[in-house]
Design an enzyme around this catalytic site. Structure first.
Site, mmCIF file in Angstrom:
data_model
loop_
_atom_site.group_PDB
_atom_site.id
_atom_site.type_symbol
_atom_site.label_atom_id
_atom_site.label_comp_id
_atom_site.label_asym_id
_atom_site.label_seq_id
_atom_site.Cartn_x
_atom_site.Cartn_y
_atom_site.Cartn_z
ATOM 1 N N LYS A 262 10.363 35.922 11.024
ATOM 2 C CA LYS A 262 9.747 37.255 10.169
ATOM 3 C C LYS A 262 8.487 37.796 10.835
ATOM 4 O O LYS A 262 7.575 36.872 10.747
ATOM 5 C CB LYS A 262 9.997 37.214 8.656
ATOM 6 C CG LYS A 262 10.863 37.808 8.380
ATOM 7 C CD LYS A 262 10.944 38.195 6.978
ATOM 8 C CE LYS A 262 12.107 39.010 6.520
ATOM 9 N NZ LYS A 262 12.224 39.284 4.989
ATOM 10 N N GLY A 265 4.474 43.385 9.014
ATOM 11 C CA GLY A 265 4.135 44.823 9.625
ATOM 12 C C GLY A 265 5.282 45.463 10.119
ATOM 13 O O GLY A 265 5.195 46.805 10.669
ATOM 14 N N HIS A 268 11.067 47.515 6.012
ATOM 15 C CA HIS A 268 10.909 48.183 4.892
ATOM 16 C C HIS A 268 12.075 47.821 3.813
ATOM 17 O O HIS A 268 13.253 48.567 4.488
ATOM 18 C CB HIS A 268 10.584 49.691 4.868
ATOM 19 C CG HIS A 268 9.348 50.028 3.619
ATOM 20 N ND1 HIS A 268 10.256 50.665 2.691
ATOM 21 C CD2 HIS A 268 8.270 50.029 3.564
ATOM 22 C CE1 HIS A 268 9.125 50.895 1.622
ATOM 23 N NE2 HIS A 268 8.253 50.709 2.245
ATOM 24 N N ASP A 319 1.738 48.928 7.049
ATOM 25 C CA ASP A 319 0.709 47.942 7.243
ATOM 26 C C ASP A 319 0.369 47.546 9.113
ATOM 27 O O ASP A 319 -0.707 46.979 9.236
ATOM 28 C CB ASP A 319 1.096 46.578 6.683
ATOM 29 C CG ASP A 319 0.859 46.660 5.244
ATOM 30 O OD1 ASP A 319 0.026 47.253 4.708
ATOM 31 O OD2 ASP A 319 1.672 46.079 4.617
ATOM 32 N N ARG A 363 12.852 44.463 -19.552
ATOM 33 C CA ARG A 363 13.317 43.276 -20.041
ATOM 34 C C ARG A 363 14.754 43.027 -19.415
ATOM 35 O O ARG A 363 15.758 43.477 -20.317
ATOM 36 C CB ARG A 363 13.217 42.892 -21.355
ATOM 37 C CG ARG A 363 13.201 41.566 -21.666
ATOM 38 C CD ARG A 363 14.597 40.747 -21.452
ATOM 39 N NE ARG A 363 14.597 39.274 -21.829
ATOM 40 C CZ ARG A 363 15.528 38.561 -21.554
ATOM 41 N NH1 ARG A 363 16.303 38.946 -20.621
ATOM 42 N NH2 ARG A 363 15.661 37.208 -21.931
HETATM 43 C C1 LIG Z 1 2.917 48.424 2.380
HETATM 44 C C2 LIG Z 1 4.128 47.527 2.299
HETATM 45 O O1 LIG Z 1 4.308 46.654 1.553
HETATM 46 S S1 LIG Z 1 5.411 47.597 3.467
HETATM 47 C C3 LIG Z 1 6.088 46.042 3.629
HETATM 48 C C4 LIG Z 1 5.426 44.928 4.235
HETATM 49 N N1 LIG Z 1 5.726 43.635 4.621
HETATM 50 C C5 LIG Z 1 6.091 43.272 5.686
HETATM 51 O O2 LIG Z 1 5.584 43.808 6.805
HETATM 52 C C6 LIG Z 1 6.955 41.721 5.821
HETATM 53 C C7 LIG Z 1 7.865 41.957 6.867
HETATM 54 N N2 LIG Z 1 9.188 42.665 6.428
HETATM 55 C C8 LIG Z 1 10.052 41.914 5.785
HETATM 56 O O3 LIG Z 1 9.943 40.776 5.370
HETATM 57 C C9 LIG Z 1 11.070 42.984 5.239
HETATM 58 O O4 LIG Z 1 11.434 43.869 6.060
HETATM 59 C C10 LIG Z 1 10.901 43.418 3.822
HETATM 60 C C11 LIG Z 1 10.538 42.441 2.959
HETATM 61 C C12 LIG Z 1 9.763 44.363 3.998
HETATM 62 C C13 LIG Z 1 12.187 44.305 3.155
HETATM 63 O O5 LIG Z 1 13.116 43.561 3.548
HETATM 64 P P1 LIG Z 1 14.660 43.717 2.950
HETATM 65 O O6 LIG Z 1 15.033 45.004 2.700
HETATM 66 O O7 LIG Z 1 14.746 42.864 1.665
HETATM 67 O O8 LIG Z 1 15.453 43.222 4.133
HETATM 68 P P2 LIG Z 1 15.601 41.652 4.585
HETATM 69 O O9 LIG Z 1 14.315 40.885 4.569
HETATM 70 O O10 LIG Z 1 16.643 41.118 3.787
HETATM 71 O O11 LIG Z 1 15.905 42.164 6.074
HETATM 72 C C14 LIG Z 1 17.186 42.434 6.779
HETATM 73 C C15 LIG Z 1 17.359 41.951 7.939
HETATM 74 O O12 LIG Z 1 16.217 42.346 8.823
HETATM 75 C C16 LIG Z 1 15.665 41.388 9.241
HETATM 76 N N3 LIG Z 1 14.196 41.807 9.203
HETATM 77 C C17 LIG Z 1 13.391 42.590 8.171
HETATM 78 N N4 LIG Z 1 12.247 42.742 8.441
HETATM 79 C C18 LIG Z 1 11.801 41.749 9.499
HETATM 80 C C19 LIG Z 1 10.874 41.522 10.271
HETATM 81 N N5 LIG Z 1 9.577 42.172 9.844
HETATM 82 N N6 LIG Z 1 10.798 40.561 11.162
HETATM 83 C C20 LIG Z 1 12.032 40.194 11.586
HETATM 84 N N7 LIG Z 1 13.273 40.506 11.160
HETATM 85 C C21 LIG Z 1 13.327 41.158 9.994
HETATM 86 C C22 LIG Z 1 15.879 40.310 8.446
HETATM 87 O O13 LIG Z 1 15.821 38.789 8.905
HETATM 88 C C23 LIG Z 1 17.199 40.651 7.932
HETATM 89 O O14 LIG Z 1 18.098 40.075 8.883
HETATM 90 P P3 LIG Z 1 19.543 39.353 8.864
HETATM 91 O O15 LIG Z 1 20.414 40.290 8.099
HETATM 92 O O16 LIG Z 1 19.950 38.902 10.162
HETATM 93 O O17 LIG Z 1 19.359 38.198 8.132
HETATM 94 O O1 LIG Z 2 7.265 50.657 -1.287
HETATM 95 C C1 LIG Z 2 7.163 49.445 -0.684
HETATM 96 O O2 LIG Z 2 8.247 48.561 -1.187
HETATM 97 C C2 LIG Z 2 6.138 48.719 -0.346
HETATM 98 C C3 LIG Z 2 5.307 49.706 0.329
HETATM 99 O O3 LIG Z 2 5.682 50.429 1.510
HETATM 100 C C4 LIG Z 2 3.988 50.309 -0.402
HETATM 101 O O4 LIG Z 2 3.722 49.802 -1.465
HETATM 102 O O5 LIG Z 2 3.181 51.155 0.040
#
Ligand SMILES: CC(=O)SCCNC(=O)CCNC(=O)[C@H](O)C(C)(C)COP(=O)(O)OP(=O)(O)OC[C@H]1O[C@@H](n2cnc3c(N)ncnc32)[C@H](O)[C@@H]1OP(=O)(O)O
Ligand SMILES: O=C([O-])CC(=O)C(=O)O
Length: 379
Positions: A262, A265, A268, A319, A363
């Site tokens: 993973k 950045g 979402h 990010d 809850r």
């Molecule tokens: C400001 C913020 O907080 S924005 C979010 C910041 N977080 C990140 O950048 C962390 C990296 N990104 C991730 O882990 C995810 O995209 C999340 C947690 C943000 C959202 O994820 P979800 O909606 O739960 O989707 P999920 O994690 O199930 O991903 C769906 C598919 O895309 C893939 N995928 C999603 N994000 C990524 C990534 N950053 N890198 C590689 N693969 C990814 C997953 O592996 C999954 O693939 P699969 O179906 O083959 O298993």
């Molecule tokens: O909305 C989210 O899940 C994460 C995000 O982009 C933020 O908090 O800015």
């Protein structure tokens, strides 16, 4: 078996009037105003008041708040003592979390959750938090505390307290843009945490302390720091051409994805076709790349983005451009998520007030899948 929505994905749990995230139109509104318009034309202080009160301030309201904010910036002595007890190699998010907890314990209105007290505590926390991250970065570098300056606005002063030097207007502006974009994003994990804590009728500082814990993780706010670790792993070579840097970044990403990693950045939970805030933040990053004359950073950025798009069609989130922007400004990598705290205090506290005004204990239920009832073994 009940239809369980893991991670509450797609579940609408309450209403909010603070912000609207619309993945269909790839837009984000704060109290009805497009975030990119606010980022282009408004100060951090104005956006804070908008989020808390629902309306942009008039001149008098803004002047009153600006005076309050400037008067509440200094690092409290109790908070400083608590920070000094923490090791310089602990994570700065732990420092931020501890500092907010100490601020709560020392606040004379800690247990007063009337709307007036709540707004005052929110405003004081917004004003006081930057001194925590500025002091923390400086103590880790063996530098002395820099006192805030009342002649500077919020964005100018955060940079002043951190670096002890006034920054050029282009840098201040890019920083201001990042604070506006990071300020609020509906029911993200940390905001939901703050609302859960508030729903028990706990106090504002407890809710923000918990929210900081939720923000720290790399699937949420910790991703801006993680982006920089990726850049560092690829290797930042200040004298490299944009093209060479892009080629190395592409190869790194192809390898990482082949290993099913993973890459922070990207991706979402709500936006599946790009994050509404990225174009504005990327434009700010471009300005910083030009200002500091660092084309290789653009190469790394583009190379990773292109390779991820080709391999998986996944787009960057906020990010991704924010991390290298803060790096170019001179912030230490581990300070990036505390900067996110400084901004998100606006959104968290607006949600805490909204939750309290129309509260119901949060809850949910779970489906039990453990062993059926059984007898204790004989002693
Ligand atoms: C400001 C913020 O907080 S924005 C979010 C910041 N977080 C990140 O950048 C962390 C990296 N990104 C991730 O882990 C995810 O995209 C999340 C947690 C943000 C959202 O994820 P979800 O909606 O739960 O989707 P999920 O994690 O199930 O991903 C769906 C598919 O895309 C893939 N995928 C999603 N994000 C990524 C990534 N950053 N890198 C590689 N693969 C990814 C997953 O592996 C999954 O693939 P699969 O179906 O083959 O298993
Ligand atoms: O909305 C989210 O899940 C994460 C995000 O982009 C933020 O908090 O800015």
């Amino acid at each position: 078996m009940t239809d369980i929505k893991k991670g509450l994905a797609g579940v609408v749990v309450d209403v909010t009037a603070i912000s609207k995230v619309n993945p269909e139109t790839n837009s984000l509104l704060y109290r009805g105003y497009p975030v990119q318009d606010l980022a282009a034309h408004r100060s951090v202080e104005e956006v804070a008041l908008l989020l808390w009160t629902g309306e942009l301030p008039d001149d008098d309201e803004l002047a009153r708040f600006v005076a309050f904010e400037r008067a509440h910036r200094a690092l409290d002595e109790n908070v400083r003592r608590a920070i000094d007890l923490l090791p310089v190699d602990c994570h700065p998010m732990d420092v931020g979390r501890t500092a907010v907890s100490v601020m709560g314990a020392n606040h004379p209105k800690a247990e007063d959750s009337s709307p007036e007290a709540e707004l005052e505590k929110a405003q004081a926390l917004f004003a006081a938090f930057p001194a925590v991250l500025a002091y923390d970065q400086r103590r880790r570098r063996g530098q002395d505390l820099v006192e805030p300056r009342e002649d500077l606005d919020y964005a100018e002063n955060v940079l002043w307290m951190t670096f002890g030097e006034e920054q050029p207007p282009e840098v201040v502006d890019a920083f201001r843009v990042s604070m506006v974009l990071y300020a609020e994003h509906s029911f993200n994990a940390s905001t939901f945490t703050a609302r859960v804590i508030t729903s028990t009728l706990s106090d504002l500082h407890s809710a923000v302390t918990g929210a900081i814990g939720a923000l720290k993780g790399p699937l949420h706010g910790g991703a801006n720091e993680a982006v920089m670790h990726t850049f560092n792993e690829i290797g930042i070579r200040a004298d490299e051409s944009r093209e060479d840097a892009a080629a190395r970044a592409k190869a790194w990403m192809e390898d990482a994805l082949a290993q099913k990693k993973k890459v922070m950045g990207f991706g979402h939970r709500v936006y599946k076709n790009g994050d509404s805030r990225v174009p504005t933040m990327k434009a700010a990053l471009d300005r910083m790349i030009e200002h500091y004359n660092r084309p290789e950073m653009l190469g790394l950025y583009d190379g990773l983005e292109e390779a991820m798009a080709e391999a998986k069609g996944i787009k960057p989130n906020l990010d991704y451009p924010a991390g290298p922007t803060y790096h170019l400004m001179g912030f230490d990598t581990e300070m990036f998520t505390p900067l996110f705290i400084a901004a998100r205090i606006m959104g968290w506290t607006a949600h805490i007030m909204e939750q309290r005004a129309s509260n119901s204990l949060i809850r949910p239920l779970s489906e039990y899948v453990g062993p059926e009832q059984r007898e204790l073994p004989a002693e």
